[in-house]
Enzyme design. Structure first.
Site, PDB file in Angstrom:
ATOM      1  N   LYS B  52       0.799  -1.227   0.000  1.00 11.26           N
ATOM      2  CA  LYS B  52       0.000   0.000   0.000  1.00 11.26           C
ATOM      3  C   LYS B  52       0.837   1.284   0.000  1.00 11.26           C
ATOM      4  CE  LYS B  52      -4.363  -1.503   0.281  1.00 11.26           C
ATOM      5  NZ  LYS B  52      -5.542  -0.950  -0.397  1.00 11.26           N
ATOM      6  N   SER B  77      -8.969  -0.259   6.233  1.00 15.59           N
ATOM      7  CA  SER B  77      -9.049  -1.378   7.175  1.00 15.59           C
ATOM      8  C   SER B  77      -7.685  -1.697   7.772  1.00 15.59           C
ATOM      9  CB  SER B  77      -9.626  -2.613   6.480  1.00 15.59           C
ATOM     10  OG  SER B  77      -8.786  -2.990   5.411  1.00 15.59           O
TER      11      SER B  77
END
Lengths: 319, 319
Positions: B52, B77
């Site tokens: 990410k 999340s």
């Protein structure tokens, strides 16, 4: 007979079809925790998930056909036993492995799964039991260490390290009987003389630290350690003089820091190591080596054979 | 605006100083279990231990100085939140991260440890909460997916894969909103057109499988999954047409096989993966792809952020 670079290079060629050339990984995420540039030699990703297959395979491949037919035997706290069982399976021969009752159940199960005959006995009697069986059935004994054939195979770890990165400053590897340490330090010093080599052993079983201090092979009092592959009580007689010549220093690591090293490698490098390999990270965490941020330090992750049960021990460990 | 190879290549150059070029490991030990030649793209060894950071960093590095000074905000999340927090820390700016209460505590703790402001809310309200805060404080929103800046950064995973091994036959990657899948399939198909690309998603949340069947973005009923990074209920609107064009197939994986994949990777490859990454191994174990022993299959291990508590769930899992 002695251990030469040529003998290690021959071993590398002999065992190449049967083993992995394991990666040497630059692991930046560990740098902030260990204070230097970290590289990991990933023998945990080796076949049988430990470096031991290198030595066992080199020894076995040099046996005459007639000995192979009769079968082989060994005794080992786990990884060497698994390596012998794996080699026997690959070559289609019979293997018996004697394991100490105190050893890892995870490792014993893995040996049995490879089709070898498994025998459990008290850790103090394992060599006698093995010898008796070898004599009775005419099996060839494949020693876990202190044998030049085995050592030459294990030295290929060191040979790969210098060929993968000749600019490393320090290499730290785990030590028990000293097969990996003696053989790989030979390969390293004869191919990259400026690289420093260190051995890490449990503070509970400082057989090399004490033997080097006394200048001769010395047995230490047997004590428990979480490092279940590093339980030998004295240096191998063939290994000791080589370690004395080539190794730049020994580090003793407390039980607490072996576990801290294991948790650090699991949580930050995302790799599973057995405590006997995590001892190298534990040594750095415990401050056993003066390092600066630009030092390139290689930790030999000699194996990854550990069960999930053991990992629960790490729950309340902080690094 | 659309996602071009050129935009992904520019992203690769932009983010290079801030990320790792992660290894692509040949993992022979997995071959017997998965029936083909296995390669692992190790984004679990990336900074923040997940891919990410690539997307977040590329997005943030393109913001004007004035926006950076006011601060950034996101909702995630876990792994994207951690990436944004890490990027903010590296650049010395303020970050707020809104996380669903149902998410991993392990990941939330890691975000807080990086110095970001953490806010917990119900998973269904997270976008509203984030938007309200962004408006109130004039924060710039860094979307977790469905944004070309973020996608271009994430596509560098695919770019690295083809540059590291152009001979791979299949690449399997996890899918949630589809940022990684859309962007990396773009990079792969435009640099190595013969490579097949697949997405793996939880059988409990088959948003891509259903959307592709219907030919349009479709929301699925929200259900629980152990794959805590793959909880989005529908494809991103920017990702969907790209996935439709470039991806060769989707695989849905049961909860049981996600856990089997995770245990297999831990016990045989000796790596720690989060369930959302182990889904790729689970897909192969579950028989979602017809493979032969000589097929070269790459699994994208997108992250390794999982706590020890979770690993206990693997105790009675058999692969």
């Amino acid at each position: 007979m002695t251990l030469t670079l040529n003998y290690i290079e021959e071993a590398a060629e002999r065992i190449a079809p049967y083993i992995q050339r394991t990666p040497l990984l630059r692991m930046n995420n560990l740098d902030p925790f260990l204070g230097c540039e970290i590289y990991l030699k990933m023998e945990s990703m080796q076949k049988t998930n430990a470096f031991k297959i290198r030595g066992a395979m080199n020894k076995i491949l040099q046996l005459p056909e007639s000995d192979l037919e009769k079968g082989i035997i060994t005794t080992s706290s786990g990884n060497h036993g698994r390596a012998v069982a794996f080699a026997a399976k690959q070559l289609g021969i019979h293997a018996t492995v004697v394991v100490p009752e105190s050893g890892s159940k995870f490792k014993a199960d893995a040996i049995e799964a490879l089709g070898a005959e498994l025998l459990r006995c008290d850790v103090r009697e394992r060599f006698e039991v093995t010898e008796a069986l070898a004599e009775k059935y005419d099996y060839t004994y494949i020693p876990p260490f202190d044998d030049y054939g085995v050592m030459a195979g294990q030295g290929t770890v060191g040979l790969e390290i210098t060929s993968q990165n000749e600019a490393l400053d320090h290499v730290i590897m785990p030590a028990s009987g000293g097969g990996l340490l003696a053989s790989s330090s030979t390969a390293i010093k004869l191919t990259a003389p400026d690289m420093k080599v260190y051995g890490a052993e449990p503070a509970n079983l400082p057989r090399y630290t004490e033997s080097l201090a006394k200048g001769e092979v010395t047995a230490v009092t047997r004590k428990e350690t979480v490092a279940d592959a590093l339980v030998t009580s004295q240096p191998g007689t063939r290994n000791f003089p080589i370690v004395k010549e080539y190794v730049d220093g020994m580090m003793t690591v407390s039980e607490e820091f072996i576990l801290k090293g294991m948790k650090l490698l699991m949580m930050e490098a995302k790799i599973v190591t057995e405590p006997s390999s995590a001892i190298t990270a534990g040594a750095l965490l415990e401050g056993s080596l003066d390092v600066s941020p630009e030092d390139k330090v290689c930790l030999v992750i000699s194996g990854g054979n550990v069960g999930l049960d053991f990992m629960e021990k790490l729950k309340y460990i902080h690094y």
